[in-house]
Design a protein around this motif. Structure first.
Motif, mmCIF file in Angstrom:
data_model
loop_
_atom_site.group_PDB
_atom_site.id
_atom_site.type_symbol
_atom_site.label_atom_id
_atom_site.label_comp_id
_atom_site.label_asym_id
_atom_site.label_seq_id
_atom_site.Cartn_x
_atom_site.Cartn_y
_atom_site.Cartn_z
ATOM 1 N N ALA A 253 0.834 -1.202 0.000
ATOM 2 C CA ALA A 253 0.000 0.000 0.000
ATOM 3 C C ALA A 253 0.868 1.252 0.000
ATOM 4 N N GLN A 254 1.962 1.209 0.750
ATOM 5 C CA GLN A 254 2.891 2.339 0.761
ATOM 6 C C GLN A 254 3.489 2.551 -0.626
ATOM 7 N N SER A 255 3.842 1.465 -1.315
ATOM 8 C CA SER A 255 4.398 1.585 -2.662
ATOM 9 C C SER A 255 3.386 2.196 -3.624
ATOM 10 N N CYS A 256 2.118 1.808 -3.468
ATOM 11 C CA CYS A 256 1.073 2.390 -4.319
ATOM 12 C C CYS A 256 1.008 3.906 -4.106
ATOM 13 N N ASN A 261 0.380 4.368 -7.745
ATOM 14 C CA ASN A 261 -0.100 3.066 -8.224
ATOM 15 C C ASN A 261 0.763 2.541 -9.370
ATOM 16 N N PHE A 262 2.078 2.730 -9.223
ATOM 17 C CA PHE A 262 3.084 2.236 -10.165
ATOM 18 C C PHE A 262 2.972 2.872 -11.554
ATOM 19 N N THR A 263 2.358 4.055 -11.611
ATOM 20 C CA THR A 263 2.423 4.856 -12.839
ATOM 21 C C THR A 263 3.687 5.690 -12.839
ATOM 22 N N PHE A 264 4.223 5.943 -11.644
ATOM 23 C CA PHE A 264 5.405 6.766 -11.413
ATOM 24 C C PHE A 264 5.193 8.205 -11.881
ATOM 25 N N SER A 265 3.918 8.568 -12.014
ATOM 26 C CA SER A 265 3.581 9.936 -12.390
ATOM 27 C C SER A 265 3.818 10.860 -11.206
#
Length: 503
Positions: A253-256, A261-265
């Protein structure tokens, strides 16, 4: 908290019998390598000890608090300064110090066993929080008000105490991360019947609740174009988390949160860095750390979370390049990962509500169907569960389709709440159990593993003293049984309330 009355009746301070109007509380540490409160009690309970006397000691070995003066007696605990003496206004309590330190000059010391010393400091700190919360309630004191709760060091700065540096000197040199501001906040949180005000907080250490399938489904719903390589690495959060005793679903959840959400935007890191938590991004423009594989990046993140949440040693070799910079154990709960919410001002991130943002994502993950590739459909049938906390499934009293029936069950079981399927508390009984203190006068009151004489004895006795009851239950051999706070986690320490007097 175990509070034992052991008044120093032979000390000249006690026999002087002077009273004060309690306006505050002063926290001390003893200034010598002695964890046993009994050593001070035995030594000070003498007509010859006519230079000092305090209202209480906190034992470093087991955290027991000993009351050594009536609370409203004038103590001899802080000397005086240019503006008078805190002895006239403040209760003074001494925390015992680790045996493994050795003072070299002034307040400086060396330590031969840092882990053992930190355990003593943590134990005395936590008891001090509980004791001061009780005293603030007793004397209607606001722990956050100016000058109400102070250290000996702060008393000196205010001109009402002698020149000492305790207890901050101990905390600082052991790297505990404790501050008096954090201590005051912790006391405030503890007031109102709970031990720490954290009974509804989410621990970082423990077993994951979400499954890999739920985590993948949530991610695909939020980021339909997520790379397959990211989905393939999701199970690593659970396996790496399990290896260190960290909840892998919290790490995910922390990574999201950190990667959008792994878009790295808008993120300072990129997918190729295998850094999914912003590690090393200490200011704008800083790229952050990189790792050779996704597994190593996730392992470093898990280890960093463990550094904040626990003082236990790592199981795997440390690959977290920033592990050494963390004050170990300063953020036991997700809610404390944000520096603004952390009682000690420590934490992973400076932004407000950081921990709550992680928990919002976690709740979304838990509310997602494991096989779904889009947001979970609206439930046509909802089950309401009655438990003490969402995480404590063993405490469940029942599951109901009817919210009203669930509320009724909660009302019949003090301390329980109604939770929906996402783990959100939707109802708490107004009759929820509030912990309280009892006085035990006999020295050999048995502590049993369950509420009743049909449960085995633990082999231990309470001894005479004051104890906190956190739950009541019916059982054989007594009109009512009480669960001792020190046995709350496993619920395996009960006493007959027939031999206890509520205070």
């Amino acid at each position: 908290m175990k509070l034992v009355e052991s008044i120093l009746t032979k000390n000249p301070c006690y026999t002087a019998g002077r009273k004060i109007t309690v306006k505050g509380l002063m926290l001390h540490s003893v200034g010598c390598p002695q964890p046993k409160a009994s050593v001070f009690i035995n030594s000070w309970n003498s007509p010859a000890h006519d230079t000092s006397c305090v209202h209480g000691f906190i034992d470093g070995n087991d955290g027991t608090a000993y009351q050594t003066l009536p609370w409203n007696h004038r103590g001899w605990h802080c000397g005086s300064g240019s503006k008078g003496s805190g002895n006239n206004t403040h209760i003074g309590v001494e925390m015992c110090e680790p045996a493994c330190i050795k003072y070299t000059s002034g307040s400086n010391f060396t330590c031969s066993d840092t882990a053992a010393a930190k355990a003593v400091a943590k134990r005395t700190y936590e008891t001090a929080v509980e004791l001061f919360a009780m005293l603030c309630e007793k004397y209607s004191l606001d722990p956050l008000a100016d000058g109400v709760i102070i250290s000996h060091k702060e008393g000196c700065a205010r001109g009402i105490a002698s020149n000492h540096g305790d207890p901050e000197h101990l905390w600082a040199q052991l790297g505990m991360g404790y501050t008096m501001d954090g201590f005051r906040k912790a006391v405030k949180a503890a007031m109102g019947g709970t031990a720490s005000g954290t009974d509804r907080y989410t621990k970082i250490m423990g077993n994951a609740t979400a499954t890999a399938e739920q985590m993948k489904a949530y991610l695909k719903a939020k980021n339909p174009s997520v790379a397959q390589s990211v989905l393939d690495m999701v199970p690593l959060y659970l396996s790496e988390g399990k290896a260190e005793g960290v909840r892998g679903d919290i790490a995910f959840a922390q990574s999201c949160l950190e990667t959008g959400n792994f878009t790295f935007s808008g993120s300072a890191v990129t997918l190729s860095q295998n850094n999914f938590c912003g590690m090393g991004v200490t200011s704008n423009g800083v790229k952050g750390n990189s790792f050779d594989t996704p597994q190593l990046g996730i392992r470093a993140q898990v280890q960093h979370l463990k550094a904040y949440a626990s003082t236990d040693a790592l199981k795997n070799t440390c690959i977290d390049p920033r592990f050494k910079y963390v004050t170990r154990g300063c953020a036991e709960y997700v809610e404390w990962l944000g520096q603004k919410e952390n009682p000690a001002g420590k934490g992973w991130a400076t932004g407000a509500g950081y921990g709550e943002k992680i928990l919002t994502i976690l709740k979304g993950i838990l509310g997602t169907e494991g096989e779904a590739s889009s947001p979970a459909p609206i439930e046509t049938e909802i089950w309401y569960r009655v438990r003490k906390t969402w995480a404590d499934a063993s405490s469940q009293k029942g599951a109901f389709k009817s919210l009203e029936n669930a509320k009724k069950c909660a009302d019949e079981n003090p301390g329980c709440s109604v939770f929906d399927e996402s783990g959100k508390a939707v109802y708490s009984s107004t009759a929820a159990f509030k912990p309280y203190l009892v006085q035990v006068s006999i020295p050999n009151l048995n502590i049993r593993k369950g509420p009743g004489t049909d449960h085995g004895k633990t082999g231990k006795y309470t001894g005479a003293g004051t104890f906190t009851i956190v739950e009541e239950a019916d059982g054989e051999g007594a009109s009512r049984w009480g669960l001792l706070k020190s046995y709350q986690e496993k619920r395996d320490g009960w006493i007959s309330l027939d031999y206890a007097k509520r205070v």
